[in-house]
Design a protein around this motif. Structure first.
Motif, PDB file in Angstrom:
ATOM      1  N   SER A  92       0.848  -1.386  -0.006  1.00 33.28           N
ATOM      2  CA  SER A  92       0.115  -0.026   0.103  1.00 33.28           C
ATOM      3  C   SER A  92       0.868   1.195  -0.010  1.00 33.28           C
ATOM      4  O   SER A  92       1.803   1.071   0.657  1.00 33.28           O
ATOM      5  CB  SER A  92      -0.830  -0.051   1.310  1.00 33.28           C
ATOM      6  N   ILE A  93       0.397   2.183  -0.672  1.00 36.97           N
ATOM      7  CA  ILE A  93       1.141   3.307  -0.585  1.00 36.97           C
ATOM      8  C   ILE A  93       0.881   4.330   0.721  1.00 36.97           C
ATOM      9  O   ILE A  93       1.516   5.375   0.700  1.00 36.97           O
ATOM     10  CB  ILE A  93       0.870   4.259  -2.142  1.00 36.97           C
ATOM     11  N   LEU A  94      -0.104   3.827   1.400  1.00 36.94           N
ATOM     12  CA  LEU A  94      -0.324   4.759   2.416  1.00 36.94           C
ATOM     13  C   LEU A  94       0.400   4.661   3.633  1.00 36.94           C
ATOM     14  O   LEU A  94       0.478   5.407   4.401  1.00 36.94           O
ATOM     15  CB  LEU A  94      -1.884   4.549   2.818  1.00 36.94           C
ATOM     16  N   LYS A  95       1.259   3.560   3.599  1.00 36.85           N
ATOM     17  CA  LYS A  95       1.853   3.265   4.845  1.00 36.85           C
ATOM     18  C   LYS A  95       3.299   3.503   4.565  1.00 36.85           C
ATOM     19  O   LYS A  95       4.019   2.879   3.726  1.00 36.85           O
ATOM     20  CB  LYS A  95       1.702   1.890   5.346  1.00 36.85           C
ATOM     21  N   PHE A  96       3.803   4.431   5.534  1.00 38.99           N
ATOM     22  CA  PHE A  96       5.362   4.696   5.259  1.00 38.99           C
ATOM     23  C   PHE A  96       6.017   4.511   6.598  1.00 38.99           C
ATOM     24  O   PHE A  96       5.690   4.973   7.579  1.00 38.99           O
ATOM     25  CB  PHE A  96       5.536   6.139   4.590  1.00 38.99           C
ATOM     26  N   PRO A  97       7.048   3.758   6.696  1.00 38.06           N
ATOM     27  CA  PRO A  97       7.857   2.961   5.562  1.00 38.06           C
ATOM     28  C   PRO A  97       6.981   1.869   4.918  1.00 38.06           C
ATOM     29  O   PRO A  97       6.186   1.341   5.657  1.00 38.06           O
ATOM     30  CB  PRO A  97       9.175   2.477   6.020  1.00 38.06           C
ATOM     31  N   LEU A  98       7.367   1.430   3.586  1.00 40.24           N
ATOM     32  CA  LEU A  98       6.340   0.551   2.992  1.00 40.24           C
ATOM     33  C   LEU A  98       6.319  -0.797   3.697  1.00 40.24           C
ATOM     34  O   LEU A  98       7.555  -1.247   4.284  1.00 40.24           O
ATOM     35  CB  LEU A  98       6.911   0.464   1.612  1.00 40.24           C
ATOM     36  N   GLN A  99       5.401  -1.672   3.572  1.00 37.29           N
ATOM     37  CA  GLN A  99       5.264  -2.987   4.087  1.00 37.29           C
ATOM     38  C   GLN A  99       4.921  -3.962   3.072  1.00 37.29           C
ATOM     39  O   GLN A  99       3.944  -4.329   2.901  1.00 37.29           O
ATOM     40  CB  GLN A  99       4.450  -2.770   5.414  1.00 37.29           C
ATOM     41  N   PRO A 100       5.920  -4.214   2.133  1.00 35.08           N
ATOM     42  CA  PRO A 100       5.444  -5.005   1.169  1.00 35.08           C
ATOM     43  C   PRO A 100       5.334  -6.598   1.418  1.00 35.08           C
ATOM     44  O   PRO A 100       6.232  -6.979   2.342  1.00 35.08           O
ATOM     45  CB  PRO A 100       6.714  -4.846  -0.110  1.00 35.08           C
ATOM     46  N   THR A 101       4.525  -7.186   0.688  1.00 33.23           N
ATOM     47  CA  THR A 101       4.245  -8.671   1.043  1.00 33.23           C
ATOM     48  C   THR A 101       4.678  -9.334  -0.667  1.00 33.23           C
ATOM     49  O   THR A 101       4.045  -8.830  -1.684  1.00 33.23           O
ATOM     50  CB  THR A 101       2.936  -9.120   1.174  1.00 33.23           C
ATOM     51  N   TRP A 102       5.677 -10.127  -0.707  1.00 25.65           N
ATOM     52  CA  TRP A 102       5.916 -10.697  -2.101  1.00 25.65           C
ATOM     53  C   TRP A 102       4.811 -11.678  -2.590  1.00 25.65           C
ATOM     54  O   TRP A 102       4.302 -12.220  -1.891  1.00 25.65           O
ATOM     55  CB  TRP A 102       7.128 -11.698  -1.761  1.00 25.65           C
ATOM     56  N   VAL A 103       4.374 -11.190  -3.573  1.00 24.43           N
ATOM     57  CA  VAL A 103       3.412 -11.850  -4.382  1.00 24.43           C
ATOM     58  C   VAL A 103       3.832 -12.459  -5.805  1.00 24.43           C
ATOM     59  O   VAL A 103       2.823 -13.229  -6.597  1.00 24.43           O
ATOM     60  CB  VAL A 103       1.895 -11.131  -4.506  1.00 24.43           C
ATOM     61  N   GLY A 104       5.070 -12.500  -5.866  1.00 20.83           N
ATOM     62  CA  GLY A 104       5.715 -13.052  -7.521  1.00 20.83           C
ATOM     63  C   GLY A 104       4.788 -12.132  -8.571  1.00 20.83           C
ATOM     64  O   GLY A 104       4.708 -11.262  -8.814  1.00 20.83           O
ATOM     65  N   PHE A 105       4.251 -13.300  -9.562  1.00 20.63           N
ATOM     66  CA  PHE A 105       3.790 -12.478 -10.689  1.00 20.63           C
ATOM     67  C   PHE A 105       2.138 -12.308 -10.533  1.00 20.63           C
ATOM     68  O   PHE A 105       1.649 -12.203 -11.608  1.00 20.63           O
ATOM     69  CB  PHE A 105       4.231 -13.328 -12.116  1.00 20.63           C
ATOM     70  N   ASP A 106       1.858 -12.415  -9.262  1.00 22.37           N
ATOM     71  CA  ASP A 106       0.055 -12.377  -9.055  1.00 22.37           C
ATOM     72  C   ASP A 106      -0.198 -11.267  -9.747  1.00 22.37           C
ATOM     73  O   ASP A 106      -1.544 -11.125 -10.284  1.00 22.37           O
ATOM     74  CB  ASP A 106      -0.141 -12.474  -7.461  1.00 22.37           C
ATOM     75  N   ASN A 107       0.227  -9.853  -9.528  1.00 18.63           N
ATOM     76  CA  ASN A 107      -0.099  -8.736 -10.217  1.00 18.63           C
ATOM     77  C   ASN A 107      -0.335  -8.926 -11.608  1.00 18.63           C
ATOM     78  O   ASN A 107      -1.152  -8.232 -12.155  1.00 18.63           O
ATOM     79  CB  ASN A 107       0.692  -7.617  -9.592  1.00 18.63           C
ATOM     80  N   TYR A 108       0.581  -9.411 -12.209  1.00 17.13           N
ATOM     81  CA  TYR A 108       0.795  -9.515 -13.968  1.00 17.13           C
ATOM     82  C   TYR A 108      -0.504 -10.465 -14.027  1.00 17.13           C
ATOM     83  O   TYR A 108      -1.251 -10.430 -15.312  1.00 17.13           O
ATOM     84  CB  TYR A 108       1.965  -9.866 -14.382  1.00 17.13           C
ATOM     85  N   VAL A 109      -0.736 -11.418 -13.512  1.00 17.87           N
ATOM     86  CA  VAL A 109      -1.784 -12.445 -13.648  1.00 17.87           C
ATOM     87  C   VAL A 109      -3.071 -11.682 -13.623  1.00 17.87           C
ATOM     88  O   VAL A 109      -3.985 -11.698 -14.560  1.00 17.87           O
ATOM     89  CB  VAL A 109      -1.806 -13.529 -12.856  1.00 17.87           C
TER      90      VAL A 109
END
Lengths: 286, 329
Positions: B79-96
């Motif tokens: 999410s862009i709203l939380k700084f520092p960023l808290q990314p969760t790895w999803v691989g190519f899910d976004n592209y799917v």
């Protein structure tokens, strides 16, 4: 033309009528929208929403121009735009002139790849860096600031400036530089004392184009600022679009539009030959 | 900042004295220090890198790094709203997800549609205007100056100007068209789904045709006048002159103008955003990416959209370059 029999004057005139009509239509097409913005800015809200439409300002309402500065901090937006566009232009020219000198005059490995990378950056969709840039300026503490906008605007003004200046640097005769070198001038001295005066026209062209680009920019300004303190004019004009299109203060929007466009038009009219040369050189040499 | 490979070694970023020391060092190391030209070339190369360093640093920061970051973020749910960023790895899910996202494909279609028609009309109209301005007539200077007006007006401003002109009840366009008896009743240009895109294209054509015309005009002025004189002597008609001389010699500038305009049009944001917002009938790729990234705050999926746009443009540029090579051969 001398080998052809000349038709008489009247026939020649008649033959030119369709052509001149076409030219008249063309000028109307190019200029009418701006004329209409001026006319609309001089009407009251009542006159705006009246049919039949009047094509002249009946009783010019100059008060509209005052009201855009009193109902919102439009002066502040103008100042912001001026700072952003001016800062972007100056920094692009400063860094660009060194880079252009290096690319245009020095032989070194990697010169052409760099030149073509710069070209590629100008074709770049700025949307594809929007997310990354947003995160970057947030972490640098530049979000919602004027320096932040200046910094991000380098993305499109700097490669373009380098590109134009390089073509100017290349046209300067080598002898001048060699003479300076023999006299013991350093590269920096050569650049500022010998080359700079000669590429001054290129600096004006590149500077104007960078200024106009930065002055008109919308996507980054919309995304990287939230506050009125850092809002630029294009964003302010876009945000006029309030609740519904029936309530929009079109006379104010048009007045604001005229106010931001006039400085540009004056610049363009004064420097039109330079701008055309820069635009076409940029495109034709690509 | 490991990405900055191009910078000269740090001992060169200092004063001139330091630089001279460095030059001397470099000549000491070289096997043939006596050959002055060789060390001069090396020194000049270093100076060049030094001069390039600030620009390269800036471009790495505003272009290369954010681009890399966009690719990277597209593999995460973040999410862009939380700084520092808290990314969760999803691989190519976004592209799917992107591949099966009808709104994305709609935005691609809208953008291609917009690009095709606006570039087409800009080219045809630009060519006509360039030919008009290229001929000698009184008032030619005035037309040339007037051509710069739409170009100089900011995109946001021209969008607002035309939005007002397209107003269904009080708009000047309906009024003019009714006076000319082209239409009998006012048209809701910006409310009717069938008319919004054509209206937006009309705005872009107005704003950008002059640019096209200027480039084509420069191309026309580059054609030697002697060719036309020779053709006239040989009895070629104006139409023959156009197809045999003007057209082939204008093609290079036309192609360059076309690629630049197409690239520009594929990136369209301002005009559609101002006139129609993010409504699905007209949403462009750039608007969709920004909506996902900023308005919806999904930095991961938005980055996948942005990468998609990047790939589409890269494909277009590659195709263009290949076509150009074929043409040259």
């Amino acid at each position: 033309m001398t080998h052809r029999p000349r038709p008489n004057k009247l026939r020649r005139f008649v033959a030119r009528v369709p052509f001149m009509l076409g030219v008249g239509l063309l000028i109307f097409y190019l200029l009418f929208p701006f004329y209409w913005a001026i006319v609309s800015s001089l009407k009251t809200s009542n006159q705006l929403f009246q049919t039949p439409i009047s094509y002249l300002p009946v009783t010019p309402q100059w008060g509209t121009y005052l009201s855009i500065f009193t109902t919102q901090p439009f002066g502040r937006f103008m100042l912001n735009s001026l700072l952003v566009a001016g800062g972007t232009t100056l920094l692009s020219l400063l860094f660009g002139v060194f880079a252009a000198y290096a690319i245009g005059r020095f032989q070194f490995r990697g010169r052409l790849p760099i030149y073509y990378t710069m070209l590629a950056v100008t074709m770049f969709p700025s949307i594809s860096v929007l997310g990354g840039l947003f995160v970057l300026i947030r972490s640098l503490g530049l979000y919602d600031t004027i320096p932040g906008l200046i910094f991000t605007y380098m993305l499109f003004t700097l490669p373009f400036t380098i590109w134009i200046l390089t073509s100017f640097v290349r046209e300067i005769p080598m002898e001048l530089e060699e003479a300076a070198f023999i006299d013991g001038a350093t590269p920096t001295q050569t650049l500022f004392k010998v080359l700079l005066p000669m590429i001054a026209p290129g600096m004006v062209t590149a500077g104007l184009l960078a200024f106009i680009q930065a002055w008109n920019e919308f996507l980054f300004a919309l995304t990287f600022t939230v506050n009125e303190n850092s809002r630029t004019v294009p964003v302010a004009i876009a945000l006029f679009s309030g609740t519904s299109s029936f309530e929009l203060p079109w006379n104010q929007i048009m007045a604001a539009s005229v106010v931001v466009t006039l400085p540009l038009l004056i610049l363009v009219l004064i420097f039109q030959h330079r701008i055309v040369a820069g635009l076409t050189a940029g495109a034709v040499k690509g | 900042m490991g990405g900055i490979r191009f910078q000269p070694s740090s001992d060169l970023t200092g004063s001139r004295a330091q630089r001279e020391v460095a030059v001397q060092q470099s000549t000491d190391i070289k096997p043939v220090p006596r050959v002055r030209r060789f060390s001069l070339a090396a020194w000049r190369a270093r100076t060049a890198w030094l001069f390039l360093a600030p620009s390269l640093l800036i471009l790495v920061l505003v272009a290369a790094y954010p681009l890399f970051r966009t690719f990277q973020l597209s593999l995460f749910d973040v999410s862009i709203l939380k700084f520092p960023l808290q990314p969760t790895w999803v691989g190519f899910d976004n592209y799917v997800a992107l591949f099966t996202d009808p709104r994305w494909w709609r935005s691609v279609w809208n953008t291609v549609n917009f690009t095709f028609f606006s570039v087409f009309f800009e080219t045809v109209l630009g060519l006509i205007i360039a030919l008009i301005v290229h001929s000698e007539f009184r008032g030619r200077g005035l037309v040339r100056t007037a051509m710069l007006v739409p170009w100089a007006i900011p995109g946001v401003v021209s969008s607002q100007m035309w939005r007002w002109m397209f107003n269904d009840v009080y708009g000047v366009i309906n009024d003019l068209l009714m006076k000319l008896r082209i239409i009998t009743a006012p048209v809701a240009w910006l409310a009717e789904p069938a008319f919004v895109m054509p209206a937006i294209i009309a705005i872009d054509v107005w704003k950008t045709t002059p640019f096209m015309a200027l480039i084509l005009l420069a191309g026309l002025q580059g054609i030697p006048k002697e060719l036309y004189e020779a053709a006239r002597v040989d009895g070629a008609s104006p139409v023959q002159q156009f197809w045999r001389i003007t057209w082939p010699l204008l093609r290079p500038s036309l192609l360059v103008a076309l690629i630049f305009r197409t690239l520009d049009a594929l990136r369209v944001f301002d005009m559609i955003y101002i006139v129609a917002g993010s409504q699905v009938e007209t949403i462009s790729m750039s608007i969709y990416a920004r909506q996902q990234l900023i308005s919806f705050g999904s930095l991961g999926y938005g980055s996948a959209v942005a990468t998609g746009i990047f790939l589409i443009l890269a494909m277009y540029i590659t195709a263009y370059l290949v076509a150009l090579k074929v043409e040259v051969k």
